[in-house]
Design a protein around this motif. Structure first.
Motif, PDB file in Angstrom:
ATOM      1  N   GLY A   1       7.342   3.557  -2.420  1.00  0.00           N
ATOM      2  CA  GLY A   1       6.514   3.296  -3.714  1.00  0.00           C
ATOM      3  C   GLY A   1       7.632   2.908  -4.761  1.00  0.00           C
ATOM      4  N   ASP A   2       8.502   3.517  -5.083  1.00  0.00           N
ATOM      5  CA  ASP A   2       9.667   3.118  -5.906  1.00  0.00           C
ATOM      6  C   ASP A   2      10.120   1.470  -5.705  1.00  0.00           C
TER       7      ASP A   2
ATOM      8  N   SER B   1       8.062  -5.467  -8.149  1.00  0.00           N
ATOM      9  CA  SER B   1       6.857  -6.061  -8.957  1.00  0.00           C
ATOM     10  C   SER B   1       7.303  -6.321 -10.321  1.00  0.00           C
TER      11      SER B   1
ATOM     12  N   ASP C   1       0.837  -1.191   0.213  1.00  0.00           N
ATOM     13  CA  ASP C   1       0.072   0.174   0.082  1.00  0.00           C
ATOM     14  C   ASP C   1       0.881   1.150   0.060  1.00  0.00           C
TER      15      ASP C   1
ATOM     16  N   GLU D   1       7.592  -1.014  -6.988  1.00  0.00           N
ATOM     17  CA  GLU D   1       7.392  -0.648  -8.394  1.00  0.00           C
ATOM     18  C   GLU D   1       8.430  -1.665  -9.114  1.00  0.00           C
TER      19      GLU D   1
ATOM     20  N   ASP E   1       2.691   4.678  -0.995  1.00  0.00           N
ATOM     21  CA  ASP E   1       2.395   5.666  -1.806  1.00  0.00           C
ATOM     22  C   ASP E   1       3.420   5.780  -3.212  1.00  0.00           C
ATOM     23  N   LYS E   2       2.581   6.242  -4.149  1.00  0.00           N
ATOM     24  CA  LYS E   2       3.697   6.694  -5.141  1.00  0.00           C
ATOM     25  C   LYS E   2       4.598   7.790  -4.859  1.00  0.00           C
ATOM     26  N   ASP E   3       5.743   7.635  -5.875  1.00  0.00           N
ATOM     27  CA  ASP E   3       6.797   8.739  -5.682  1.00  0.00           C
ATOM     28  C   ASP E   3       7.188   8.568  -4.139  1.00  0.00           C
ATOM     29  N   THR E   4       7.325   7.594  -3.598  1.00  0.00           N
ATOM     30  CA  THR E   4       7.971   7.502  -2.122  1.00  0.00           C
ATOM     31  C   THR E   4       9.123   6.385  -2.271  1.00  0.00           C
TER      32      THR E   4
END
Length: 202
Positions: free
Chosen positions: A32-33, A39, A24, A36, A26-29
């Motif tokens: 988050g990186d 995955s 969960d 990505e 957050d993107k651009d954290t």
């Protein structure tokens, strides 16, 4: 963030465990990186070690027939002959030389259309010649169900090749090869049901 290539089953299990923790994020954290990148690595490992076979279009038809309680006789009503239904289900159906010549005669004056006989899956032939679309005619609901199953499997095999359905005019929806053959069997006149260029091949 300490990410390493996934090379072993242990690496894979550790990556999955880490993925659950940061799922969960957050993107651009930083997390988050990490999510990505992780995955992508997991997907690559799964593609190499746990490949999923693509569905076969004929098997899709059989599956759909089973869902709807259809048998080979029901398929024959759609494609015209019981023998043809058998050929389709056993992947042996191909364009006959006579039918190829008939189609060439029908479209002789249309330079944009080329008639080519082929064997194997239609979607593979489309890929071979660089075709991006398959146009299919729909007369009835049963036509739609039949074509939809094939289109879905074709899309799974080649996502870039799209199926386009064109619905027939109401006056043509009741015409089928089975009915035309039945009329011919008793020496009836079928000229209003098929192109005049095709009459010479009957």
């Amino acid at each position: 963030m300490n990410i390493k290539p996934i090379k072993t089953e242990l690496d894979y299990e550790n990556a999955l465990s880490r993925l659950e923790v940061i799922f969960d994020a957050d993107k651009d954290t930083p997390e988050g990186d990490e999510l990505e990148i992780l995955s992508i690595l997991i997907e690559k490992f799964e593609d190499e070690h746990y490949p999923i076979d693509l569905p076969d279009p004929i098997e899709a038809i059989k599956f759909r027939m089973e869902q709807m309680g259809y048998n080979q006789v029901d398929l024959a009503k759609v494609v015209g002959l019981k023998s043809r239904a058998s050929e389709i289900l056993n992947k042996k159906r191909k364009l006959s030389e006579k039918r190829e010549q008939m189609l060439k005669a029908v479209f002789a004056d249309e330079p944009r259309i080329e008639v080519i006989a082929y064997e194997g899956l239609t979607v593979e032939f489309c890929k071979k010649i660089g075709a991006g679309y398959m146009i299919r005619g729909i007369r009835t609901v049963s036509d739609f169900e039949y074509e939809k199953a094939i289109a879905q499997m074709n899309h799974a095999l080649e996502p870039e090749i799209e199926s386009i359905f064109i619905v027939s005019k109401p006056g043509y929806s009741s015409i089928s090869s089975t009915i035309v053959r039945e009329i011919l069997k008793y020496n009836g006149d079928v000229s209003q049901f098929i192109p005049k260029e095709a009459l010479a091949f009957l």
